[in-house]
Design an enzyme around this catalytic site. Structure first.
Site, short mmCIF file in Angstrom:
data_model
loop_
_atom_site.label_atom_id
_atom_site.label_comp_id
_atom_site.label_asym_id
_atom_site.label_seq_id
_atom_site.Cartn_x
_atom_site.Cartn_y
_atom_site.Cartn_z
CD GLN A 260 -1.10 -0.03 3.74
OE1 GLN A 260 -1.44 -1.14 4.12
NE2 GLN A 260 -1.49 1.09 4.33
CG HIS B 238 -2.74 -2.22 9.76
ND1 HIS B 238 -2.70 -1.52 8.59
CD2 HIS B 238 -1.96 -3.32 9.54
CE1 HIS B 238 -1.94 -2.14 7.70
NE2 HIS B 238 -1.48 -3.25 8.26
CG ASN C 17 1.08 -5.81 7.00
OD1 ASN C 17 0.12 -5.13 6.65
ND2 ASN C 17 1.95 -5.39 7.90
#
Length: 448
Positions: free
Chosen positions: A64, A364, A386
């Site tokens: 990201q 998150h 992740n």
């Protein structure tokens, strides 16, 4: 006892620290190496190893970058898992920039509609101050993502690739924030001057047109249709031309998002278990499904997540990633740092107290891609995908201890078939409405 820090009190503190050998050793270590490096617990690193009795296979880890799109990346990672499995692909990635564009536009509309709904509220009141505090950010929630996908579908990453502003969204968000605060000012001022609701609604549409223009300049225009072309592991070429984003989702992802619901663990006195909750003024797509959670004991979250992964399906989740975790090695464990021993002080708040006093909340979103079960079927560590690239963790994967799950896990999304009829009835019951600033109204927004 004095209300002020007196000279005598300072001398008492100084004398105590100077005479404490452990304090002096700790001071030398921390001033040279930093706090966390000095407190790092090597034993925690060794016990949270990357081996799991239930393990799902995913494509390459996504990144990201300098944006707060973790919730979106996590959701699209669960979607691409379906595409990779169905089409026998080595790897595949969906466009995060595509949904990012529409998320920004929908959030702008949601914000301006909230301003129109609160025109009689005082500008200095808590509600307006909260609305104005962050009219545009990257964060989101599962139900917000569902509203976007239901309305706009998804596209492959090549159909709308990353841009500078999607990968590093700070400048764009800053400009959009300035514009939206100004828009709110203009709408409220016009209302105070006697403007009718119809006039304000027309002005809102003009304002949205300006937001759309900014988004097109920063992110590019989203595609209305595209050609889907991939090659599977066996060299078979797949092509389908002229697909719309919604048709692509329905055919190649195919998950019924209405089947997937959020369950949370918020053990605070004001949120009884086995009740459903929603949050005032939280959302993006105005006509989309509202944010809704069922609050359950932590073991219920574990049981549902394990059942879904045993059936070969990953699990979206939200947590407080910054607590007791290391980026290097990707360890999430309450024992990863020995801060109490290093500093000689106690940190004693429990999970409920941390929520009540602003010390923790969901920050998150990531994806469970596995779990390790002991001989009695109990989890002791969890495999975490992740979205911070391969440099974080072990090639992008983290290991979460079960103790960390207890303390800092707040939300998972599972197919409702993994919940009993009683629990589903509790979820469907009229939700208790939480204030906008409640910690369970937080958005997953941590940048990579």
């Amino acid at each position: 006892m004095s209300e002020s820090i007196t000279k005598e009190l300072l001398e008492q503190f100084e004398k105590k620290c100077s005479a404490d050998a452990a304090c002096q050793v700790a001071k030398n270590a921390v001033t040279e190496n930093g706090l966390k490096a000095s407190a790092k617990n090597g034993e925690a690193q060794r016990t949270t190893r990357q081996s799991f009795s239930v393990k799902l296979k995913q494509g390459a880890v996504t990144n990201q970058k300098s944006s707060g799109r973790c919730w979106m990346f996590a959701a699209l990672n669960t979607f691409r898992f379906e595409i990779i499995k169905k089409l026998n692909l080595e790897n595949f990635e969906l466009s995060q920039s595509y949904l990012f564009f529409y998320d920004k536009l929908e959030k702008a509309n949601f914000f301006l509609e909230s301003i129109l709904e609160t025109l009689d509220e005082p500008t200095g009141g808590r509600l307006i101050a909260w609305l104005l505090s962050s009219p545009m950010n990257d964060g989101g929630q599962w139900d917000m993502l569902c509203g976007l996908v239901d309305k706009y579908g998804v596209v492959p990453k090549y159909a709308m690739p990353e841009s500078k502003s999607s990968s590093a969204s700070g400048e764009m968000d800053s400009v959009l924030t300035v514009k939206l605060r100004e828009d709110a000012c203009r709408l409220r001022s016009a209302y105070a001057a006697g403007a009718k609701r119809e006039e304000l609604a027309a002005r809102k549409e003009e304002m949205l047109g300006e937001i759309y223009r900014i988004l097109c300049i920063c992110l590019g225009e989203p595609p209305k249709a595209f050609d889907f072309e991939v090659e599977d592991k066996d060299g078979k070429f797949i092509r389908e031309c002229g697909l719309t984003p919604k048709a692509f989702y329905e055919k190649y992802v195919g998950l019924n998002l209405n089947d997937y619901i959020s369950i949370i663990n918020a053990p605070t006195a004001d949120k009884p278990y086995h009740r459903s909750y929603s949050v005032k003024f939280l959302g993006s797509v105005k006509e989309g499904r509202p944010v809704r959670y069922l609050n359950l004991e932590i073991e219920e979250l574990k049981k549902a997540a394990i059942a879904q992964m045993k059936d070969g399906v990953p699990v979206w989740f939200g947590c407080d990633v910054g607590k007791c975790s290391t980026r290097e090695g990707g360890v999430m464990d309450p024992k990863v740092f020995k801060l109490e021993e290093l500093l000689g002080v106690k940190f004693g708040m429990d999970k409920a107290e941390r929520l009540d006093y602003g010390e923790s909340l969901m920050t998150h979103a990531m994806v469970f891609q596995g779990v390790n079960l002991d001989d009695e079927g109990r989890p002791n560590r969890w495999r975490v995908e992740n979205s911070w690239g391969e440099e974080a963790g072990e090639k992008g994967y983290y290991v979460m201890s079960d103790d960390w799950f207890d303390e800092y896990m707040y939300q998972i999304v599972v197919d409702k078939k993994y919940l009993s009829e009683e629990l589903l009835a509790e979820y469907e019951a009229e939700p208790i409405m939480l204030e906008p600033w409640d910690p369970m109204g937080s958005l997953a927004v941590v940048r990579g």
